[in-house]
Each structure stands twice: as C-alpha cells, then as structure tokens.
Scaffold this motif. Structure first.
Motif, PDB file in Angstrom:
ATOM      1  N   LYS A  82     -17.756  89.749  42.686  1.00 21.93           N
ATOM      2  CA  LYS A  82     -16.412  90.014  42.165  1.00 21.93           C
ATOM      3  C   LYS A  82     -15.357  89.269  42.977  1.00 21.93           C
ATOM      4  O   LYS A  82     -14.396  88.742  42.414  1.00 21.93           O
ATOM      5  CB  LYS A  82     -16.135  91.515  42.162  1.00 21.93           C
ATOM      6  CG  LYS A  82     -16.816  92.240  41.019  1.00 21.93           C
ATOM      7  CD  LYS A  82     -16.544  93.725  41.039  1.00 21.93           C
ATOM      8  CE  LYS A  82     -15.122  94.027  40.649  1.00 21.93           C
ATOM      9  NZ  LYS A  82     -14.881  95.491  40.538  1.00 21.93           N
ATOM     10  N   GLU A  86     -12.821  86.832  41.247  1.00 19.33           N
ATOM     11  CA  GLU A  86     -11.386  87.146  41.323  1.00 19.33           C
ATOM     12  C   GLU A  86     -10.604  85.991  41.929  1.00 19.33           C
ATOM     13  O   GLU A  86      -9.499  85.683  41.481  1.00 19.33           O
ATOM     14  CB  GLU A  86     -11.174  88.441  42.106  1.00 19.33           C
ATOM     15  CG  GLU A  86     -11.616  89.666  41.319  1.00 19.33           C
ATOM     16  CD  GLU A  86     -11.740  90.937  42.139  1.00 19.33           C
ATOM     17  OE1 GLU A  86     -11.611  90.875  43.384  1.00 19.33           O
ATOM     18  OE2 GLU A  86     -11.987  91.996  41.524  1.00 19.33           O
ATOM     19  N   LEU A 100     -12.557  85.020  34.528  1.00 18.31           N
ATOM     20  CA  LEU A 100     -11.887  86.185  33.931  1.00 18.31           C
ATOM     21  C   LEU A 100     -12.763  86.868  32.891  1.00 18.31           C
ATOM     22  O   LEU A 100     -12.836  88.102  32.837  1.00 18.31           O
ATOM     23  CB  LEU A 100     -10.569  85.768  33.283  1.00 18.31           C
ATOM     24  CG  LEU A 100      -9.378  85.587  34.208  1.00 18.31           C
ATOM     25  CD1 LEU A 100      -8.228  84.934  33.459  1.00 18.31           C
ATOM     26  CD2 LEU A 100      -8.957  86.913  34.793  1.00 18.31           C
ATOM     27  N   GLU A 101     -13.426  86.076  32.069  1.00 21.21           N
ATOM     28  CA  GLU A 101     -14.291  86.635  31.028  1.00 21.21           C
ATOM     29  C   GLU A 101     -15.480  87.381  31.637  1.00 21.21           C
ATOM     30  O   GLU A 101     -15.868  88.439  31.137  1.00 21.21           O
ATOM     31  CB  GLU A 101     -14.772  85.540  30.076  1.00 21.21           C
ATOM     32  CG  GLU A 101     -13.685  85.049  29.146  1.00 21.21           C
ATOM     33  CD  GLU A 101     -13.141  86.146  28.240  1.00 21.21           C
ATOM     34  OE1 GLU A 101     -13.919  86.768  27.505  1.00 21.21           O
ATOM     35  OE2 GLU A 101     -11.915  86.377  28.283  1.00 21.21           O
ATOM     36  N   LYS A 104     -14.139  90.611  32.871  1.00 19.54           N
ATOM     37  CA  LYS A 104     -13.823  91.463  31.724  1.00 19.54           C
ATOM     38  C   LYS A 104     -15.083  92.117  31.181  1.00 19.54           C
ATOM     39  O   LYS A 104     -15.109  93.333  30.933  1.00 19.54           O
ATOM     40  CB  LYS A 104     -13.145  90.626  30.636  1.00 19.54           C
ATOM     41  CG  LYS A 104     -12.756  91.405  29.400  1.00 19.54           C
ATOM     42  CD  LYS A 104     -12.081  90.469  28.396  1.00 19.54           C
ATOM     43  CE  LYS A 104     -11.772  91.182  27.113  1.00 19.54           C
ATOM     44  NZ  LYS A 104     -11.186  90.253  26.114  1.00 19.54           N
ATOM     45  N   ARG A 105     -16.135  91.337  30.986  1.00 18.74           N
ATOM     46  CA  ARG A 105     -17.402  91.881  30.472  1.00 18.74           C
ATOM     47  C   ARG A 105     -17.995  92.896  31.450  1.00 18.74           C
ATOM     48  O   ARG A 105     -18.555  93.908  31.028  1.00 18.74           O
ATOM     49  CB  ARG A 105     -18.415  90.770  30.201  1.00 18.74           C
ATOM     50  CG  ARG A 105     -17.974  89.729  29.202  1.00 18.74           C
ATOM     51  CD  ARG A 105     -17.768  90.291  27.799  1.00 18.74           C
ATOM     52  NE  ARG A 105     -17.169  89.296  26.947  1.00 18.74           N
ATOM     53  CZ  ARG A 105     -15.904  89.318  26.538  1.00 18.74           C
ATOM     54  NH1 ARG A 105     -15.102  90.277  26.894  1.00 18.74           N
ATOM     55  NH2 ARG A 105     -15.432  88.377  25.754  1.00 18.74           N
ATOM     56  N   ASN A 107     -16.303  94.809  33.574  1.00 16.48           N
ATOM     57  CA  ASN A 107     -15.480  96.015  33.506  1.00 16.48           C
ATOM     58  C   ASN A 107     -15.679  96.797  32.212  1.00 16.48           C
ATOM     59  O   ASN A 107     -15.563  98.021  32.195  1.00 16.48           O
ATOM     60  CB  ASN A 107     -14.003  95.660  33.709  1.00 16.48           C
ATOM     61  CG  ASN A 107     -13.714  95.197  35.123  1.00 16.48           C
ATOM     62  OD1 ASN A 107     -14.381  95.614  36.076  1.00 16.48           O
ATOM     63  ND2 ASN A 107     -12.755  94.326  35.277  1.00 16.48           N
ATOM     64  N   GLU A 108     -15.983  96.081  31.122  1.00 16.23           N
ATOM     65  CA  GLU A 108     -16.255  96.740  29.841  1.00 16.23           C
ATOM     66  C   GLU A 108     -17.637  97.392  29.803  1.00 16.23           C
ATOM     67  O   GLU A 108     -17.915  98.202  28.928  1.00 16.23           O
ATOM     68  CB  GLU A 108     -16.228  95.708  28.699  1.00 16.23           C
ATOM     69  CG  GLU A 108     -14.893  95.159  28.355  1.00 16.23           C
ATOM     70  CD  GLU A 108     -14.995  94.025  27.325  1.00 16.23           C
ATOM     71  OE1 GLU A 108     -16.092  93.476  27.103  1.00 16.23           O
ATOM     72  OE2 GLU A 108     -13.950  93.711  26.747  1.00 16.23           O
ATOM     73  N   TRP A 111     -21.603  93.314  30.284  1.00 29.96           N
ATOM     74  CA  TRP A 111     -22.205  92.206  31.019  1.00 29.96           C
ATOM     75  C   TRP A 111     -23.723  92.400  31.043  1.00 29.96           C
ATOM     76  O   TRP A 111     -24.209  93.515  31.262  1.00 29.96           O
ATOM     77  CB  TRP A 111     -21.638  92.194  32.441  1.00 29.96           C
ATOM     78  CG  TRP A 111     -22.279  91.230  33.360  1.00 29.96           C
ATOM     79  CD1 TRP A 111     -21.858  89.950  33.631  1.00 29.96           C
ATOM     80  CD2 TRP A 111     -23.446  91.441  34.155  1.00 29.96           C
ATOM     81  NE1 TRP A 111     -22.693  89.379  34.531  1.00 29.96           N
ATOM     82  CE2 TRP A 111     -23.682  90.255  34.872  1.00 29.96           C
ATOM     83  CE3 TRP A 111     -24.329  92.483  34.327  1.00 29.96           C
ATOM     84  CZ2 TRP A 111     -24.753  90.100  35.753  1.00 29.96           C
ATOM     85  CZ3 TRP A 111     -25.388  92.354  35.189  1.00 29.96           C
ATOM     86  CH2 TRP A 111     -25.594  91.159  35.893  1.00 29.96           C
TER      87      TRP A 111
END
Length: 116
Positions: A82, A86, A100-101, A104-105, A107-108, A111
């Motif tokens: 991370k 970041e 970023l993608e 995002k995956r 965090n959703e 992934w």
C-alpha cells in the motif's frame, strides 16, 4: 528458470509493455503483458518464496515495475505494498492511475491478483 530470473522477466516485460503503450503499440504491449503475467504466475506457484523474490521490485527504479509488484503483493505484504501504491498514486498519468485503481479494488474488497 530461477526465482531471480523470473523477477528479472517481470521487470523487463512490465517496462517493455509500458514503453509499447506510450508508442501506441498495443500488440507489442499485450505480448509483454502476457510474458510478465506468466512470470508472475510462476513466481506465485513457488508460494511465499516466489512472493519474497518479487519484493525486490518495490525498490525498482521504474514506477511501473514497482506498481505491478505492489499490486500483485497486496495480500501478502499489505502495508509495504500500500505504501508503494500510495506514493505512486500521488502523480499523474497512466502508472499513478493504475496504482489508484489497485488501491480502489483493494478497498472495495474486489482485488484478486494473488488470492493465496
């Protein structure tokens, strides 16, 4: 192929894919994507030893190589991966967008590059 040689293949083909994309050569880019994908699959087939070998790319001189390694190793080395993503995401362009993608995956919860 040794683990170190596989890691070299990942770095070489990630860089070559990015260079091909910048030249507008999707066919060559896709060829390199398949090659680094195969090398990553072989590394992951070695379990944690393969994952550990890939960690060296977190310090690679090219951001695209660092981001690919970090995106792959998010589950295995979450904090370090991370941090790499970041840092890369602070920029602008294709590679920061990829970072970023990946975040995002992650965090959703969608992934799935290395489900373990």
């Amino acid at each position: 192929m040794t683990l170190e040689e596989l890691v070299e293949q990942v770095a070489k083909h990630v860089a070559a894919q990015t260079d091909a994309i910048w030249k507008g050569d999707a066919k060559t880019g896709n060829k390199h994507a398949r090659k680094y994908g195969a090398a990553i699959d072989q590394l992951l087939a070695h379990g944690d030893a393969g994952r550990d070998a890939l960690l060296v790319l977190f310090k690679h001189e090219r951001m695209d190589v660092r981001v690919t390694a970090a995106a792959t190793l998010l589950r295995y080395r979450t904090a370090e991966a991370k941090a790499v993503l970041e840092e890369a995401a602070k920029g602008q362009g294709l590679v920061p967008f990829e970072a970023l993608e990946a975040l995002k995956r992650w965090n959703e919860g969608t992934w799935s590059l290395d489900p373990g």
